[in-house]
Scaffold this active site. Structure first.
Site, short mmCIF file in Angstrom:
data_model
loop_
_atom_site.label_atom_id
_atom_site.label_comp_id
_atom_site.label_asym_id
_atom_site.label_seq_id
_atom_site.Cartn_x
_atom_site.Cartn_y
_atom_site.Cartn_z
N MET A 1 -9.12 3.57 8.33
CA MET A 1 -8.37 2.42 7.81
C MET A 1 -7.66 1.65 8.91
SD MET A 1 -6.82 2.99 4.05
CE MET A 1 -7.73 2.26 2.70
N GLY A 2 -7.25 0.46 8.58
CA GLY A 2 -6.55 -0.41 9.52
C GLY A 2 -7.23 -1.76 9.55
N ARG A 3 -6.80 -2.64 8.66
CA ARG A 3 -7.47 -3.96 8.55
C ARG A 3 -7.14 -4.81 9.77
NH1 ARG A 3 -5.86 -6.35 3.20
NH2 ARG A 3 -7.17 -4.75 2.31
N GLU B 1 -16.76 9.22 21.44
CA GLU B 1 -17.45 8.60 22.58
C GLU B 1 -17.16 7.10 22.65
OE1 GLU B 1 -18.81 11.23 20.98
OE2 GLU B 1 -18.70 12.46 22.79
N ASP C 1 -0.50 2.39 8.57
CA ASP C 1 -1.10 1.63 9.68
C ASP C 1 -0.29 1.63 10.98
OD1 ASP C 1 -3.18 0.97 8.04
OD2 ASP C 1 -2.51 -1.08 7.64
N ARG D 1 1.17 -5.08 -5.89
CA ARG D 1 1.32 -6.34 -5.17
C ARG D 1 1.62 -7.39 -6.24
NH1 ARG D 1 -0.58 -4.36 -0.10
NH2 ARG D 1 -2.48 -3.17 -0.30
N GLY E 1 0.83 -1.21 0.00
CA GLY E 1 0.00 0.00 0.00
C GLY E 1 0.86 1.25 0.00
N ALA F 1 15.46 10.82 -0.57
CA ALA F 1 16.62 10.73 0.33
C ALA F 1 17.53 9.57 -0.06
CB ALA F 1 16.15 10.59 1.77
N VAL G 1 17.92 8.33 -3.03
CA VAL G 1 18.61 8.71 -4.28
C VAL G 1 19.75 9.69 -3.97
CG1 VAL G 1 18.34 9.94 -6.48
CG2 VAL G 1 16.60 8.27 -5.75
N ASP H 1 5.35 -4.94 6.19
CA ASP H 1 6.07 -6.17 6.53
C ASP H 1 5.98 -7.23 5.44
OD1 ASP H 1 3.47 -6.66 7.16
OD2 ASP H 1 3.83 -7.05 9.29
N GLY H 2 4.92 -7.21 4.61
CA GLY H 2 4.88 -8.11 3.45
C GLY H 2 6.05 -7.81 2.53
N ASP I 1 1.82 -0.39 11.89
CA ASP I 1 1.81 -1.75 12.46
C ASP I 1 3.09 -2.52 12.17
OD1 ASP I 1 1.36 -1.98 9.77
OD2 ASP I 1 -0.19 -3.51 9.94
N THR J 1 3.99 2.62 5.76
CA THR J 1 2.58 2.21 5.86
C THR J 1 1.84 3.19 6.75
OG1 THR J 1 1.01 0.59 6.70
CG2 THR J 1 3.21 0.50 7.65
N ARG K 1 -5.01 7.54 2.56
CA ARG K 1 -3.71 7.13 2.03
C ARG K 1 -3.09 8.20 1.15
NH1 ARG K 1 -3.97 1.06 0.96
NH2 ARG K 1 -3.49 1.49 -1.20
N ARG L 1 -25.72 7.59 11.30
CA ARG L 1 -25.16 7.55 9.95
C ARG L 1 -23.74 6.97 9.99
NH1 ARG L 1 -29.75 8.85 8.98
NH2 ARG L 1 -30.45 10.65 7.76
P1 ADP Z 1 2.86 -4.53 2.67
O1 ADP Z 1 4.29 -4.44 2.29
O2 ADP Z 1 2.19 -3.19 2.71
O3 ADP Z 1 2.66 -5.34 3.93
P2 ADP Z 1 1.91 -6.79 1.07
O4 ADP Z 1 1.73 -7.70 2.21
O5 ADP Z 1 0.86 -6.78 0.02
O6 ADP Z 1 2.08 -5.27 1.48
O7 ADP Z 1 3.31 -7.17 0.37
C1 ADP Z 1 3.76 -6.46 -0.76
C2 ADP Z 1 4.40 -7.43 -1.72
O8 ADP Z 1 5.53 -8.05 -1.10
C3 ADP Z 1 3.52 -8.59 -2.16
O9 ADP Z 1 2.68 -8.26 -3.24
C4 ADP Z 1 4.55 -9.63 -2.58
O10 ADP Z 1 5.01 -9.40 -3.89
C5 ADP Z 1 5.69 -9.37 -1.61
N1 ADP Z 1 5.60 -10.35 -0.51
C6 ADP Z 1 4.77 -10.35 0.53
N2 ADP Z 1 4.93 -11.43 1.30
C7 ADP Z 1 5.90 -12.17 0.71
C8 ADP Z 1 6.54 -13.40 1.00
N3 ADP Z 1 6.21 -14.13 2.09
N4 ADP Z 1 7.51 -13.83 0.16
C9 ADP Z 1 7.86 -13.12 -0.91
N5 ADP Z 1 7.29 -11.94 -1.25
C10 ADP Z 1 6.33 -11.46 -0.46
O1 F6P Z 2 -1.82 -1.09 4.85
C1 F6P Z 2 -2.45 0.12 4.53
C2 F6P Z 2 -3.89 -0.13 4.18
O2 F6P Z 2 -4.47 1.08 3.76
C3 F6P Z 2 -4.73 -0.77 5.28
O3 F6P Z 2 -5.15 0.14 6.26
C4 F6P Z 2 -5.85 -1.35 4.47
O4 F6P Z 2 -6.49 -2.38 5.15
C5 F6P Z 2 -5.15 -1.83 3.24
O5 F6P Z 2 -3.99 -1.03 3.10
C6 F6P Z 2 -5.96 -1.77 1.99
O6 F6P Z 2 -5.21 -2.27 0.95
P1 F6P Z 2 -5.64 -2.24 -0.58
O7 F6P Z 2 -4.93 -1.08 -1.19
O8 F6P Z 2 -5.13 -3.53 -1.12
O9 F6P Z 2 -7.12 -2.11 -0.62
#
Ligand code: ADP
Ligand code: F6P
Length: 324
Positions: free
Chosen positions: A173-175, A191, A131, A76, A15, A26, A28, A107-108, A133, A129, A257, A248
């Site tokens: 936001m924040g899954r 509240e 988030d 992704r 994201g 920075a 670069v 962290d992905g 997190d 991010t 974002r 509402r």
């Molecule tokens: P974020 O970095 O915001 O947590 P994602 O979890 O979608 O977002 O990860 C971003 C990209 O990183 C993924 O689309 C994928 O290409 C790569 N990635 C995530 N997890 C793995 C993994 N376990 N091994 C290899 N690549 C990964």
């Molecule tokens: O990680 C940032 C974030 O905006 C989360 O808060 C939200 O759950 C997620 O990304 C949404 O991701 P996508 O862009 O795949 O809808």
């Protein structure tokens, strides 16, 4: 002996987050100052696999620090999750003379950086991010802008909510993480604050709270609900039926974002980008930049991913007391 680094790549992944451009800038400029060549990899790991690689000069990042989104684009990639994809990505790096890559993301994206490091490409991650997190750091790029964007939007909803004596559920936001909800909940004087980490699904407690507040003369009732709990629209219908008070739902969504990054996001992203450039230059690999107790530091990615982080209990307790 550490591998000699002559050329580095930089990419944004997962994201997007406001401040990513300041981090790219920075990376670069600090790498150029360190005597390295820099290549921009477009659209994250998928762009790497598609060889969307461009030379980056200092001027390419001019007039970008104030811009939201990411000038490199983000994506992704499912292909990169496979062993073949990772092998191919490492070979593409080598073919382009890229010795190390700075990965700006969540962290992905760090897991991807881990894999690239295993295939012989030095990697350093930067926490990007909204988030907040990422476990090894007190700060992630984009959080400050996102909470300020959300806070201003919630103030606006509150105005109309008070005028109509309505209850408002505002979804932020924040899954998986409730940091945006917690911070806005406190800053907007909500509240009720519903966090994925803490919510017990006791809707009757919220209903009682609304009725009691109305009896005490409150003309509004703001509920901040995190995306991870969701269902704000159906929750609003149930609350209206149970309380008889017009309710509402507003889902703030992707506006959180976007937008021009705050000073804090620009500053921290600039420092983290420079820090990442420096440790990559020193030959470090499989590292991630963090900020803790007033200091920038770096951690092994494996260790960083194994760390645990939760909503600070004191902050949570205070948020409940102040919302009474
Ligand atoms: P974020 O970095 O915001 O947590 P994602 O979890 O979608 O977002 O990860 C971003 C990209 O990183 C993924 O689309 C994928 O290409 C790569 N990635 C995530 N997890 C793995 C993994 N376990 N091994 C290899 N690549 C990964
Ligand atoms: O990680 C940032 C974030 O905006 C989360 O808060 C939200 O759950 C997620 O990304 C949404 O991701 P996508 O862009 O795949 O809808």
């Amino acid at each position: 002996m550490a591998k000699e680094i002559k050329t580095i790549g930089v990419l944004t992944s997962g994201g997007d987050a406001p401040g990513m451009n300041a981090a790219i800038r920075a990376v670069v400029r600090k790498s150029i100052a360190n005597g390295l060549k820099v290549k921009g990899i477009k659209k994250g790991y998928q762009g790497l696999l598609n060889e969307e690689i461009v030379d980056m000069e200092a001027k390419n990042v001019s007039d970008t620090i104030q811009r939201g989104g990411t000038i490199l684009g983000t994506a992704r990639s499912t292909e990169f999750r496979t062993e073949e994809g990772q092998q191919k990505a490492a070979e593409i790096c080598k073919a382009h003379g890229i010795d190390g890559v700075v990965v700006i993301g969540g962290d992905g994206s760090y897991r991807g950086a881990q894999k690239l490091a295993e295939h012989g490409i030095n990697t350093v991650g930067i926490p990007g991010t909204i988030d907040l997190d990422i476990t090894c750091t007190d700060y992630t790029i984009g959080f400050d802008t996102a909470i300020n964007t959300a806070m201003q939007a919630i103030d606006k909803v509150r105005d109309t909510s008070s005028s109509h004596e309505r209850c408002s559920i505002i979804e932020v936001m924040g899954r998986n993480a409730g940091y945006i909800a917690l911070w806005c909940g406190v800053a907007n004087g909500a509240e009720d604050i519903l966090l994925p980490e803490k919510y017990d699904y006791d809707e009757q407690r919220i209903i009682n709270n609304i009725i009691n507040n109305r009896k005490r003369g409150k003309t509004h009732h703001i509920i901040i609900n995190a995306e991870g709990i969701g269902h704000s629209t159906s929750m609003a219908r149930r609350i209206e039926a149970a309380t008889g008070i017009e309710t509402r739902a507003t889902i703030l969504g992707y506006m959180q974002r976007g937008g021009s990054p705050t000073c804090k996001d620009r500053f921290y992203a600039s420092m983290m980008g420079a820090y990442a450039a420096d440790i990559l230059y020193e030959g470090k690999t499989n590292r991630v930049v963090g900020y803790q107790h007033g200091e920038f530091m770096d951690f092994d990615i494996d260790e960083a991913l194994a760390m645990q982080k939760d909503i600070p209990e004191y902050q949570y307790q205070v948020s409940r007391i102040l919302s009474l």
